[in-house]
Design an enzyme around this catalytic site. Structure first.
Site, PDB file in Angstrom:
ATOM      1  N   MET A   1       0.700   7.400   2.541  1.00 39.36           N
ATOM      2  CA  MET A   1       1.975   8.028   2.272  1.00 39.36           C
ATOM      3  C   MET A   1       2.524   7.745   0.881  1.00 39.36           C
ATOM      4  O   MET A   1       3.648   8.129   0.596  1.00 39.36           O
ATOM      5  CB  MET A   1       2.988   7.499   3.280  1.00 39.36           C
ATOM      6  CG  MET A   1       3.767   8.566   3.946  1.00 39.36           C
ATOM      7  SD  MET A   1       4.444   7.853   5.453  1.00 39.36           S
ATOM      8  CE  MET A   1       4.377   6.091   5.102  1.00 39.36           C
ATOM      9  N   PRO A   2       1.714   7.110   0.013  1.00 37.25           N
ATOM     10  CA  PRO A   2       2.292   6.815  -1.315  1.00 37.25           C
ATOM     11  C   PRO A   2       2.562   8.088  -2.116  1.00 37.25           C
ATOM     12  O   PRO A   2       1.960   9.134  -1.860  1.00 37.25           O
ATOM     13  CB  PRO A   2       1.193   5.993  -2.009  1.00 37.25           C
ATOM     14  CG  PRO A   2       0.239   5.570  -0.949  1.00 37.25           C
ATOM     15  CD  PRO A   2       0.330   6.602   0.132  1.00 37.25           C
ATOM     16  N   TYR A   3       3.480   7.955  -3.058  1.00 39.52           N
ATOM     17  CA  TYR A   3       3.760   9.018  -4.020  1.00 39.52           C
ATOM     18  C   TYR A   3       3.599   8.428  -5.411  1.00 39.52           C
ATOM     19  O   TYR A   3       4.212   7.396  -5.718  1.00 39.52           O
ATOM     20  CB  TYR A   3       5.190   9.535  -3.829  1.00 39.52           C
ATOM     21  CG  TYR A   3       5.633  10.441  -4.947  1.00 39.52           C
ATOM     22  CD1 TYR A   3       5.236  11.770  -4.975  1.00 39.52           C
ATOM     23  CD2 TYR A   3       6.412   9.964  -5.998  1.00 39.52           C
ATOM     24  CE1 TYR A   3       5.612  12.603  -6.014  1.00 39.52           C
ATOM     25  CE2 TYR A   3       6.795  10.790  -7.039  1.00 39.52           C
ATOM     26  CZ  TYR A   3       6.388  12.105  -7.039  1.00 39.52           C
ATOM     27  OH  TYR A   3       6.762  12.920  -8.072  1.00 39.52           O
TER      28      TYR A   3
ATOM     29  N   VAL B   1       0.331  11.612  -2.304  1.00 34.22           N
ATOM     30  CA  VAL B   1       0.714  12.701  -3.201  1.00 34.22           C
ATOM     31  C   VAL B   1       0.711  12.192  -4.646  1.00 34.22           C
ATOM     32  O   VAL B   1       1.251  11.116  -4.925  1.00 34.22           O
ATOM     33  CB  VAL B   1       2.118  13.234  -2.835  1.00 34.22           C
ATOM     34  CG1 VAL B   1       2.596  14.257  -3.852  1.00 34.22           C
ATOM     35  CG2 VAL B   1       2.115  13.821  -1.436  1.00 34.22           C
TER      36      VAL B   1
END
Lengths: 68, 68, 68, 68, 68, 68
Positions: C1-3, C41
């Site tokens: 889930m990192p951005y 993302v």
């Protein structure tokens, strides 16, 4: 696939309010842009009132004036 | 001269992992873009799971479902 | 889930280089933090050298000095 | 209407210094771009030295070397 | 006083859709957090599909596969 | 080592004005925080008035009302 970053002052925002912000913004991406909610990411940054300025003034001192 | 911002949830990331992220991202800029590492800046933001949403849902509640 | 947000100057970065940055940063999140790549993302912002400063100087004028 | 985000390491920045940053940046927008200060927003993010890298190195370890 | 940044791919978003995003996000801040809309700022960044990655893959190549 | 991001609407900002913003913000970091200008990075994002909202309204339509 949208990424939305919400910056607000850390003045007692509850987990329920955060959940509503995340739901509401994600739904808006679906309604307006037909985006896939599964890959829509929302990040909320809570910022100390000492670290937020508007009109050249720190929010902490704006809040102090509003109280007095 | 690149600037890289990494946003992740604050779920027990260790200083060693942060150092590896910073090294790895900086090296990638050198390898792929021939950038000067001396002026490559990496900033890691750790975000509470209460403040991160995906699929319209707060990560805290996703984690609670995964545990149960 | 990192951005992950990568900001670089717009000096002829090729689509192949962008693909390598995206692959490399995503793999780093998997290797170091065991993140799920499917929801990782990466957004690359290419910035005009007129709009980037370091050392108080605009990159456009730094580049002009390097050429001369 | 400008929005300015200042990211710095959290190394003892005082409320007075933050107020000066907010005043100074807002005044700069007025002086250079004739912007309306009333809607100029400044947000300061203070980042742990563990989470900031330059030259591929974590600032915490740079600071430790500087001290020794 | 919130600041909201929406990052989306530049795939034909119309001015009408942008207006709806700005209205909708601003109204959400009023409804959920009782914020003053007059100082709520929304900035939309449209990003080339060459510059956006998910799952380690560039969106341009994801779109090409979806078409074929 | 500070990183400063300035977001403004793309309404005819000149290279000279951008240079003044970069100089001014960098000098402010030196004066207030005694930061090293050599590693102070400033990035200016110019945003279309179609993509900027305040008070729930798109800046393009605010500008049209101001003209008429």
């Amino acid at each position: 696939m949208p990424y939305i970053n919400i910056k607000i002052t850390d003045e007692g925002v509850t987990p329920e309010q955060k959940a509503k912000l995340i739901q509401g913004v994600t739904q808006l991406m679906v309604d307006v842009l037909h985006k896939n909610p599964a890959t829509t990411v929302v990040v909320i940054d809570e910022v100390s009132t000492d670290n937020w300025g508007i009109g050249g003034e720190v929010v902490t001192s704006i809040r102090n004036k509003q109280k007095s």
